[in-house]
Motif scaffolding. Structure first.
Motif, PDB file in Angstrom:
ATOM      1  N   ILE A 212      11.042  18.243  37.407  1.00 36.84           N
ATOM      2  CA  ILE A 212       9.963  18.880  38.007  1.00 36.84           C
ATOM      3  C   ILE A 212       8.968  18.211  38.572  1.00 36.84           C
ATOM      4  N   ILE A 213       8.302  17.471  37.763  1.00 41.79           N
ATOM      5  CA  ILE A 213       6.977  16.531  38.148  1.00 41.79           C
ATOM      6  C   ILE A 213       7.648  15.512  39.173  1.00 41.79           C
ATOM      7  N   ASP A 214       8.866  15.092  39.114  1.00 38.16           N
ATOM      8  CA  ASP A 214       8.964  14.049  40.228  1.00 38.16           C
ATOM      9  C   ASP A 214       9.425  14.686  41.427  1.00 38.16           C
ATOM     10  N   LEU A 215       9.889  16.053  41.633  1.00 31.06           N
ATOM     11  CA  LEU A 215      10.437  16.792  42.690  1.00 31.06           C
ATOM     12  C   LEU A 215       8.902  16.921  43.424  1.00 31.06           C
ATOM     13  N   CYS A 216       7.808  17.228  42.736  1.00 26.19           N
ATOM     14  CA  CYS A 216       6.534  17.481  43.214  1.00 26.19           C
ATOM     15  C   CYS A 216       5.842  16.255  44.137  1.00 26.19           C
ATOM     16  N   ARG A 217       6.006  15.290  43.223  1.00 27.27           N
ATOM     17  CA  ARG A 217       5.633  13.987  43.601  1.00 27.27           C
ATOM     18  C   ARG A 217       6.184  13.276  44.846  1.00 27.27           C
ATOM     19  N   GLU A 218       7.426  13.580  44.891  1.00 23.67           N
ATOM     20  CA  GLU A 218       8.446  13.278  46.162  1.00 23.67           C
ATOM     21  C   GLU A 218       7.903  14.065  47.364  1.00 23.67           C
ATOM     22  N   ARG A 219       7.284  14.946  47.205  1.00 29.62           N
ATOM     23  CA  ARG A 219       6.780  15.758  48.323  1.00 29.62           C
ATOM     24  C   ARG A 219       5.304  15.289  48.374  1.00 29.62           C
ATOM     25  N   GLY A 220       4.660  14.525  47.655  1.00 32.89           N
ATOM     26  CA  GLY A 220       3.328  14.172  47.991  1.00 32.89           C
ATOM     27  C   GLY A 220       2.275  14.789  47.080  1.00 32.89           C
ATOM     28  N   PHE A 221       2.467  15.652  46.100  1.00 30.04           N
ATOM     29  CA  PHE A 221       1.550  16.005  45.326  1.00 30.04           C
ATOM     30  C   PHE A 221       1.787  16.053  44.053  1.00 30.04           C
ATOM     31  N   GLU A 222       0.662  15.938  43.085  1.00 34.84           N
ATOM     32  CA  GLU A 222       0.710  16.185  41.578  1.00 34.84           C
ATOM     33  C   GLU A 222       0.751  17.737  41.154  1.00 34.84           C
ATOM     34  N   PRO A 223       1.755  18.289  40.693  1.00 38.37           N
ATOM     35  CA  PRO A 223       1.637  19.574  40.509  1.00 38.37           C
ATOM     36  C   PRO A 223       0.143  19.770  39.246  1.00 38.37           C
ATOM     37  N   ARG A 224      -0.647  20.825  39.760  1.00 37.06           N
ATOM     38  CA  ARG A 224      -1.588  21.380  38.486  1.00 37.06           C
ATOM     39  C   ARG A 224      -0.991  22.580  37.906  1.00 37.06           C
ATOM     40  N   ILE A 225      -1.016  22.123  36.678  1.00 37.74           N
ATOM     41  CA  ILE A 225      -0.385  22.610  35.510  1.00 37.74           C
ATOM     42  C   ILE A 225      -1.523  23.795  35.149  1.00 37.74           C
ATOM     43  N   GLY A 226      -1.294  25.075  35.266  1.00 37.92           N
ATOM     44  CA  GLY A 226      -2.325  25.840  34.746  1.00 37.92           C
ATOM     45  C   GLY A 226      -2.026  26.584  33.371  1.00 37.92           C
ATOM     46  N   GLN A 227      -0.916  26.744  32.998  1.00 39.43           N
ATOM     47  CA  GLN A 227      -0.358  27.307  31.741  1.00 39.43           C
ATOM     48  C   GLN A 227       0.906  26.603  31.330  1.00 39.43           C
TER      49      GLN A 227
END
Length: 315
Positions: A212-227
């Motif tokens: 899941i993290i890699d999916l986001c990074r491949e689209r140019g962003f680091e997911p901000r995990i709130g919970q």
């Protein structure tokens, strides 16, 4: 002292004679001549220390000792017969107990169908089902406290363990139903860049978390995990409460919450693998029969079923 098999023969001869009360008929039922039958009864009487039959011209009857022994002899013979039958069925994998570990998310995918198919094929087998994440399942397999593990992202190259994939799932976006992106049929992953995420902690599933993290990074962003939440059902509930969005295996769509929308994503190339693992040197026929059932269920899953858009069955 007589060997155990001779003792059983004597008990068998005794019960048959007790039922027939006639040496000729009893010998015929047993398939032996009368003298060997008489010898077996005499040896049994020597063990008891008292006559078991009252032998008089023209009649034979049980003595008090014979009446006392008869029900015990029948129970002993029944137990031996039952034990032999149970041993035969266990040896063929049709009876006994199998211990199965499973990841909680698999209750939304393969688990119900697989257990139902196994129960139908082998109703005489008891199943002990234990909910466990991947790392504890691997430890339990090594420790021989479970026989088969059903895991998300089963580890490759684990010494002493065999691994076989069952299916691969795509990922979906999990959104509050009122979220503007919920109006789309397909959600670009990049559109989630500014959203807080609700995710499983990495310790709960390292590989799926990293995908899941890699999916986001491949689209140019680091997911901000709130919970964080340790179960996908809790992930959905927190999304419904408006605490963020998520990316999750497509089977999460079986968690039907009115306030949650599940949408396909773009790109949709990432997959999370569901598989089974067992000790590679385990000779237990119960394990072999379970693996056969799982393979049959996998090969029987067609592309036209209700989950055809949420999983690719691996060949």
């Amino acid at each position: 002292m007589d060997r155990p098999e001779l003792a059983l023969q004597q008990l068998h001869a005794f019960t048959v004679l007790a039922e027939e009360l006639h040496f000729g008929r009893a010998a015929e039922r047993l398939g032996i001549a009368q003298p060997p039958l008489s010898q077996q009864i005499r040896r049994l009487e020597l063990k008891v220390g008292h006559p078991l039959f009252d032998r008089r011209p023209g009649r034979i009857a049980l003595t008090a000792a014979g009446h006392e022994l008869l029900p015990a002899a029948r129970r002993a013979l029944d137990e031996v017969a039952g034990g032999l039958d149970a041993a035969r069925r266990a040896g063929t994998g049709t009876a006994g107990r199998i211990r199965i570990g499973f990841a909680a998310s698999l209750a939304l995918t393969v688990l119900p169908e697989l257990l139902r198919a196994y129960r139908t094929r082998y109703p005489g087998v008891d199943m002990e089902i234990r909910e466990m994440t991947t790392a504890p399942q691997v430890a339990a397999l090594h420790g021989q406290t479970i026989d088969v593990g059903l895991l998300r992202e089963p580890p490759d190259g684990e010494q002493g363990l065999a691994v076989e994939p069952l299916l691969a799932e795509e990922f979906v976006a999990v959104l509050p139903a009122a979220h503007p992106l919920a109006a789309r049929r397909v959600v670009p992953v990049a559109a989630l860049a500014d959203e807080p995420f609700v995710l499983l902690p990495r310790a709960a599933g390292t590989t799926v978390h990293d995908r899941i993290i890699d999916l986001c990074r491949e689209r140019g962003f680091e997911p901000r995990i709130g919970q964080h939440a340790v179960e996908w059902q809790t992930v959905s509930a927190l999304v419904e409460a408006g605490l963020g969005v998520s990316l999750a295996p497509a089977s999460i769509r079986r968690i039907r919450l009115r306030g949650v929308a599940y949408r396909r994503i773009e790109p949709d190339t990432a997959r999370t693998v569901v598989g089974m693992s067992w000790r590679s040197d385990d000779p237990n026929p119960l394990v072999a029969r379970f693996l056969e059932t799982a393979r049959a269920a996998r090969s029987g899953a067609g592309a036209d079923g209700p989950e055809s858009r949420t999983r690719d069955v691996l060949g």
